[in-house]
Design a protein around this motif. Sequence first.
Motif, PDB file in Angstrom:
ATOM      1  N   GLU A 233      -5.784   1.276  10.185  1.00  0.00           N
ATOM      2  CA  GLU A 233      -5.597   2.509  11.208  1.00  0.00           C
ATOM      3  C   GLU A 233      -4.669   3.442  10.635  1.00  0.00           C
ATOM      4  N   ALA A 234      -4.875   4.603  11.058  1.00  0.00           N
ATOM      5  CA  ALA A 234      -4.312   5.714  10.384  1.00  0.00           C
ATOM      6  C   ALA A 234      -2.804   5.579  10.653  1.00  0.00           C
ATOM      7  N   ASP A 235      -2.277   5.452  11.998  1.00  0.00           N
ATOM      8  CA  ASP A 235      -1.088   5.200  12.272  1.00  0.00           C
ATOM      9  C   ASP A 235      -0.291   4.156  11.451  1.00  0.00           C
ATOM     10  N   ALA A 236      -0.984   3.023  11.296  1.00  0.00           N
ATOM     11  CA  ALA A 236      -0.443   1.876  10.482  1.00  0.00           C
ATOM     12  C   ALA A 236      -0.226   2.251   9.159  1.00  0.00           C
ATOM     13  N   TRP A 237      -1.050   3.032   8.430  1.00  0.00           N
ATOM     14  CA  TRP A 237      -0.975   3.528   6.895  1.00  0.00           C
ATOM     15  C   TRP A 237       0.293   4.465   7.088  1.00  0.00           C
ATOM     16  N   ALA A 238       0.193   5.393   7.873  1.00  0.00           N
ATOM     17  CA  ALA A 238       1.333   6.352   7.954  1.00  0.00           C
ATOM     18  C   ALA A 238       2.759   5.669   7.757  1.00  0.00           C
ATOM     19  N   SER A 239       2.631   4.566   8.666  1.00  0.00           N
ATOM     20  CA  SER A 239       3.981   3.756   8.830  1.00  0.00           C
ATOM     21  C   SER A 239       4.511   3.106   7.355  1.00  0.00           C
TER      22      SER A 239
ATOM     23  N   LEU B 298       7.500   3.158   2.472  1.00  0.00           N
ATOM     24  CA  LEU B 298       7.418   3.358   0.697  1.00  0.00           C
ATOM     25  C   LEU B 298       8.159   4.380   0.588  1.00  0.00           C
ATOM     26  N   LYS B 299       8.253   5.527   0.952  1.00  0.00           N
ATOM     27  CA  LYS B 299       8.820   6.728   0.608  1.00  0.00           C
ATOM     28  C   LYS B 299      10.315   6.784   0.631  1.00  0.00           C
ATOM     29  N   THR B 300      10.692   5.821   1.683  1.00  0.00           N
ATOM     30  CA  THR B 300      12.302   5.845   2.266  1.00  0.00           C
ATOM     31  C   THR B 300      12.827   4.469   1.655  1.00  0.00           C
ATOM     32  N   SER B 301      11.967   3.722   0.814  1.00  0.00           N
ATOM     33  CA  SER B 301      12.662   2.566   0.137  1.00  0.00           C
ATOM     34  C   SER B 301      12.837   1.181   1.154  1.00  0.00           C
TER      35      SER B 301
END
Length: 65
Positions: A49-55, A60-63
């Motif tokens: 789901e797009a929301d799950a992928w964005a989360s 990952l980006k914020t470690s």
Amino acid sequence: MQDNSAGAAWRSSSYSSGDGQCVEVRDDLSGVVPVRDSKDPAGPRLFFEADAWASFVGALKTSRL
């Protein structure tokens, strides 16, 4: 889910090593993000789901993972 991704615009991460060791995603579908192994483009895909992928990507980006 049916996969109608033949000829679709897949993209790799900008952080990809360039040697094929990455995943590819599509972000042109509404509400779902397909993910595949760049070494096996004809292989299986995972659908998130797009929301799950964005989360996930945000974590990952914020470690946080």
